[in-house]
Design a protein around this motif. Structure first.
Motif, PDB file in Angstrom:
ATOM      1  N   SER A   6     -73.777  13.238  17.416  1.00  0.00           N
ATOM      2  CA  SER A   6     -74.325  14.603  17.817  1.00  0.00           C
ATOM      3  C   SER A   6     -73.377  15.681  17.928  1.00  0.00           C
ATOM      4  N   LEU A   7     -72.037  15.116  18.469  1.00  0.00           N
ATOM      5  CA  LEU A   7     -71.101  16.676  18.783  1.00  0.00           C
ATOM      6  C   LEU A   7     -70.208  17.207  17.966  1.00  0.00           C
ATOM      7  N   GLU A   8     -70.497  16.738  16.644  1.00  0.00           N
ATOM      8  CA  GLU A   8     -69.994  17.742  15.461  1.00  0.00           C
ATOM      9  C   GLU A   8     -71.178  17.602  14.561  1.00  0.00           C
ATOM     10  N   ASP A  27     -61.772  16.807  25.862  1.00  0.00           N
ATOM     11  CA  ASP A  27     -62.020  17.249  26.589  1.00  0.00           C
ATOM     12  C   ASP A  27     -63.414  17.498  27.549  1.00  0.00           C
ATOM     13  N   ARG A  28     -64.438  16.915  26.028  1.00  0.00           N
ATOM     14  CA  ARG A  28     -65.679  17.373  26.465  1.00  0.00           C
ATOM     15  C   ARG A  28     -66.432  15.511  27.015  1.00  0.00           C
ATOM     16  N   ILE A  29     -65.595  15.229  26.359  1.00  0.00           N
ATOM     17  CA  ILE A  29     -65.821  13.692  26.533  1.00  0.00           C
ATOM     18  C   ILE A  29     -65.540  13.286  28.627  1.00  0.00           C
ATOM     19  N   ASP A  30     -64.272  13.901  28.517  1.00  0.00           N
ATOM     20  CA  ASP A  30     -64.017  13.874  29.786  1.00  0.00           C
ATOM     21  C   ASP A  30     -65.085  14.587  31.251  1.00  0.00           C
ATOM     22  N   ALA A  31     -65.062  15.618  30.470  1.00  0.00           N
ATOM     23  CA  ALA A  31     -66.304  16.525  31.772  1.00  0.00           C
ATOM     24  C   ALA A  31     -67.379  15.659  31.648  1.00  0.00           C
ATOM     25  N   CYS A  32     -67.845  15.274  30.925  1.00  0.00           N
ATOM     26  CA  CYS A  32     -69.631  14.505  30.972  1.00  0.00           C
ATOM     27  C   CYS A  32     -69.533  13.157  31.784  1.00  0.00           C
ATOM     28  N   VAL A  33     -68.492  12.264  31.328  1.00  0.00           N
ATOM     29  CA  VAL A  33     -68.231  11.083  32.408  1.00  0.00           C
ATOM     30  C   VAL A  33     -67.318  11.695  34.229  1.00  0.00           C
ATOM     31  N   SER A  34     -66.659  12.202  33.802  1.00  0.00           N
ATOM     32  CA  SER A  34     -66.600  13.365  35.345  1.00  0.00           C
ATOM     33  C   SER A  34     -67.862  13.637  36.184  1.00  0.00           C
ATOM     34  N   ARG A  35     -69.039  14.357  35.620  1.00  0.00           N
ATOM     35  CA  ARG A  35     -70.175  14.971  36.109  1.00  0.00           C
ATOM     36  C   ARG A  35     -71.276  13.758  36.089  1.00  0.00           C
ATOM     37  N   ILE A  54     -76.510  11.453  23.889  1.00  0.00           N
ATOM     38  CA  ILE A  54     -78.147  12.658  24.442  1.00  0.00           C
ATOM     39  C   ILE A  54     -77.267  13.310  25.508  1.00  0.00           C
ATOM     40  N   ASP A  55     -75.908  12.650  26.491  1.00  0.00           N
ATOM     41  CA  ASP A  55     -75.507  13.444  27.494  1.00  0.00           C
ATOM     42  C   ASP A  55     -74.782  14.508  26.845  1.00  0.00           C
ATOM     43  N   PHE A  56     -75.163  14.577  25.658  1.00  0.00           N
ATOM     44  CA  PHE A  56     -74.019  16.273  24.971  1.00  0.00           C
ATOM     45  C   PHE A  56     -74.933  16.842  24.506  1.00  0.00           C
ATOM     46  N   ARG A  57     -76.301  16.561  24.740  1.00  0.00           N
ATOM     47  CA  ARG A  57     -76.919  17.521  23.928  1.00  0.00           C
ATOM     48  C   ARG A  57     -77.300  19.048  25.081  1.00  0.00           C
ATOM     49  N   SER A  58     -77.737  20.062  24.602  1.00  0.00           N
ATOM     50  CA  SER A  58     -77.825  21.521  25.349  1.00  0.00           C
ATOM     51  C   SER A  58     -79.327  21.519  25.795  1.00  0.00           C
TER      52      SER A  58
END
Length: 58
Positions: A6-8, A27-35, A54-58
């Motif tokens: 879903s990211l792309e 970068d987006r994946i790493d930020a999600c993992v950090s959160r 689903i972790d990348f849905r706004s």
């Protein structure tokens, strides 16, 4: 990595370009993992961080 990307907004990435895709989205994946790590959202046995589309849905 993701069953559906879903990211792309593509239904599924073929095997060959996945490494390039991961590098582009890292970068987006790493930020999600950090959160998830900071929120202590561990899953599974042994506990770990699981990232889903689903972790990348706004």
């Amino acid at each position: 990595m993701f069953g559906r990307n879903s990211l792309e907004r593509v239904p599924r990435t073929p095997a060959d370009p996945r490494e390039e895709q991961f590098a582009r989205l890292q970068d987006r994946i790493d930020a999600c993992v950090s959160r998830k790590f900071l929120a202590r959202e561990f899953e599974g046995t042994p506990p770990g961080i699981i990232v889903r589309s689903i972790d990348f849905r706004s």
